[in-house]
Scaffold this motif. Structure first.
Motif, PDB file in Angstrom:
ATOM      1  N   THR A  15      -7.286  -8.035  23.844  1.00  0.00           N
ATOM      2  CA  THR A  15      -6.490  -8.372  22.960  1.00  0.00           C
ATOM      3  C   THR A  15      -7.133  -6.891  22.953  1.00  0.00           C
ATOM      4  O   THR A  15      -6.872  -5.476  22.606  1.00  0.00           O
ATOM      5  CB  THR A  15      -6.709  -8.432  21.614  1.00  0.00           C
ATOM      6  N   GLU A  16      -8.969  -6.834  22.863  1.00  0.00           N
ATOM      7  CA  GLU A  16      -9.697  -5.378  22.991  1.00  0.00           C
ATOM      8  C   GLU A  16      -9.302  -4.582  24.429  1.00  0.00           C
ATOM      9  O   GLU A  16      -8.915  -3.375  24.119  1.00  0.00           O
ATOM     10  CB  GLU A  16     -11.233  -5.482  23.183  1.00  0.00           C
ATOM     11  N   VAL A  17      -8.836  -4.935  24.983  1.00  0.00           N
ATOM     12  CA  VAL A  17      -8.859  -4.402  26.338  1.00  0.00           C
ATOM     13  C   VAL A  17      -7.456  -3.760  26.078  1.00  0.00           C
ATOM     14  O   VAL A  17      -7.089  -2.593  26.337  1.00  0.00           O
ATOM     15  CB  VAL A  17      -8.446  -5.097  27.811  1.00  0.00           C
ATOM     16  N   GLY A  18      -6.260  -4.287  25.641  1.00  0.00           N
ATOM     17  CA  GLY A  18      -5.387  -3.628  25.170  1.00  0.00           C
ATOM     18  C   GLY A  18      -4.828  -2.891  24.417  1.00  0.00           C
ATOM     19  O   GLY A  18      -4.655  -1.357  24.193  1.00  0.00           O
ATOM     20  N   SER A  19      -6.341  -2.816  22.574  1.00  0.00           N
ATOM     21  CA  SER A  19      -6.281  -1.669  22.219  1.00  0.00           C
ATOM     22  C   SER A  19      -7.228  -0.516  22.261  1.00  0.00           C
ATOM     23  O   SER A  19      -6.740   0.597  22.497  1.00  0.00           O
ATOM     24  CB  SER A  19      -7.204  -2.289  21.019  1.00  0.00           C
ATOM     25  N   VAL A  20      -7.771  -0.306  23.722  1.00  0.00           N
ATOM     26  CA  VAL A  20      -8.465   0.529  24.439  1.00  0.00           C
ATOM     27  C   VAL A  20      -7.425   1.469  24.665  1.00  0.00           C
ATOM     28  O   VAL A  20      -6.901   2.445  24.910  1.00  0.00           O
ATOM     29  CB  VAL A  20      -9.518   0.961  25.150  1.00  0.00           C
ATOM     30  N   CYS A  21      -6.242   0.484  25.426  1.00  0.00           N
ATOM     31  CA  CYS A  21      -5.226   1.274  26.617  1.00  0.00           C
ATOM     32  C   CYS A  21      -4.055   1.826  25.180  1.00  0.00           C
ATOM     33  O   CYS A  21      -3.599   3.355  25.658  1.00  0.00           O
ATOM     34  CB  CYS A  21      -4.152  -0.207  27.431  1.00  0.00           C
ATOM     35  N   VAL A  22      -4.053   0.844  24.268  1.00  0.00           N
ATOM     36  CA  VAL A  22      -2.814   1.522  23.425  1.00  0.00           C
ATOM     37  C   VAL A  22      -3.627   2.935  22.497  1.00  0.00           C
ATOM     38  O   VAL A  22      -2.861   3.969  22.500  1.00  0.00           O
ATOM     39  CB  VAL A  22      -3.021   0.775  21.920  1.00  0.00           C
ATOM     40  N   GLY A  23      -4.688   2.883  22.960  1.00  0.00           N
ATOM     41  CA  GLY A  23      -6.037   4.223  21.759  1.00  0.00           C
ATOM     42  C   GLY A  23      -5.751   5.460  23.270  1.00  0.00           C
ATOM     43  O   GLY A  23      -5.418   6.953  22.832  1.00  0.00           O
ATOM     44  N   ASN A  24      -6.246   5.132  24.167  1.00  0.00           N
ATOM     45  CA  ASN A  24      -6.090   6.115  25.043  1.00  0.00           C
ATOM     46  C   ASN A  24      -4.439   6.657  25.708  1.00  0.00           C
ATOM     47  O   ASN A  24      -4.261   7.818  25.552  1.00  0.00           O
ATOM     48  CB  ASN A  24      -6.563   5.304  26.246  1.00  0.00           C
ATOM     49  N   ALA A  25      -3.575   5.949  25.234  1.00  0.00           N
ATOM     50  CA  ALA A  25      -1.874   5.870  25.455  1.00  0.00           C
ATOM     51  C   ALA A  25      -1.231   7.465  24.522  1.00  0.00           C
ATOM     52  O   ALA A  25      -1.062   8.289  24.284  1.00  0.00           O
ATOM     53  CB  ALA A  25      -0.710   5.080  25.955  1.00  0.00           C
ATOM     54  N   THR A  26      -2.105   6.429  22.617  1.00  0.00           N
ATOM     55  CA  THR A  26      -1.808   7.152  21.759  1.00  0.00           C
ATOM     56  C   THR A  26      -2.255   8.580  22.006  1.00  0.00           C
ATOM     57  O   THR A  26      -1.738   9.921  21.610  1.00  0.00           O
ATOM     58  CB  THR A  26      -2.550   6.543  20.882  1.00  0.00           C
ATOM     59  N   ALA A  27      -2.924   9.033  22.151  1.00  0.00           N
ATOM     60  CA  ALA A  27      -3.664  10.583  22.297  1.00  0.00           C
ATOM     61  C   ALA A  27      -3.333  10.825  23.823  1.00  0.00           C
ATOM     62  O   ALA A  27      -3.118  12.903  23.718  1.00  0.00           O
ATOM     63  CB  ALA A  27      -5.677   9.763  22.743  1.00  0.00           C
ATOM     64  N   ALA A  28      -2.931  10.826  24.684  1.00  0.00           N
ATOM     65  CA  ALA A  28      -2.479  11.347  25.591  1.00  0.00           C
ATOM     66  C   ALA A  28      -1.103  12.050  25.175  1.00  0.00           C
ATOM     67  O   ALA A  28       0.098  12.604  25.943  1.00  0.00           O
ATOM     68  CB  ALA A  28      -2.268  10.348  26.810  1.00  0.00           C
TER      69      ALA A  28
END
Length: 72
Positions: A15-28
């Motif tokens: 879940t934390e890995v997914g959260s990091v991915c979502v954060g990176n996608a949001t920033a991009a």
């Protein structure tokens, strides 16, 4: 890996890995579109690869993002 054998800690890590991915996608997306973007990680669902097409075609209105990885 049998999904019944995944521990609470392992699910929490995924879940934390997914959260990091979502954060990176949001920033991009914010940089590309020059506007504020809000994405949420609604949860973690571990399924057998053979169930993938059934799960993704459940509702045309649903938005689905998947991460396919091998856990060793």
């Amino acid at each position: 890996m049998d999904r019944q054998k995944i521990s609470f800690v392992e699910k929490d890590i995924l879940t934390e890995v997914g959260s990091v991915c979502v954060g990176n996608a949001t920033a991009a997306l914010e940089q590309i579109l020059c506007r504020k973007i809000e994405l949420e990680l609604p949860g973690l669902k571990i399924i057998d690869i053979n169930e993938l097409s059934r799960v993704l075609s459940a509702s045309p209105e649903d938005v689905a993002v998947g991460l396919h990885t091998r856990i060793v």
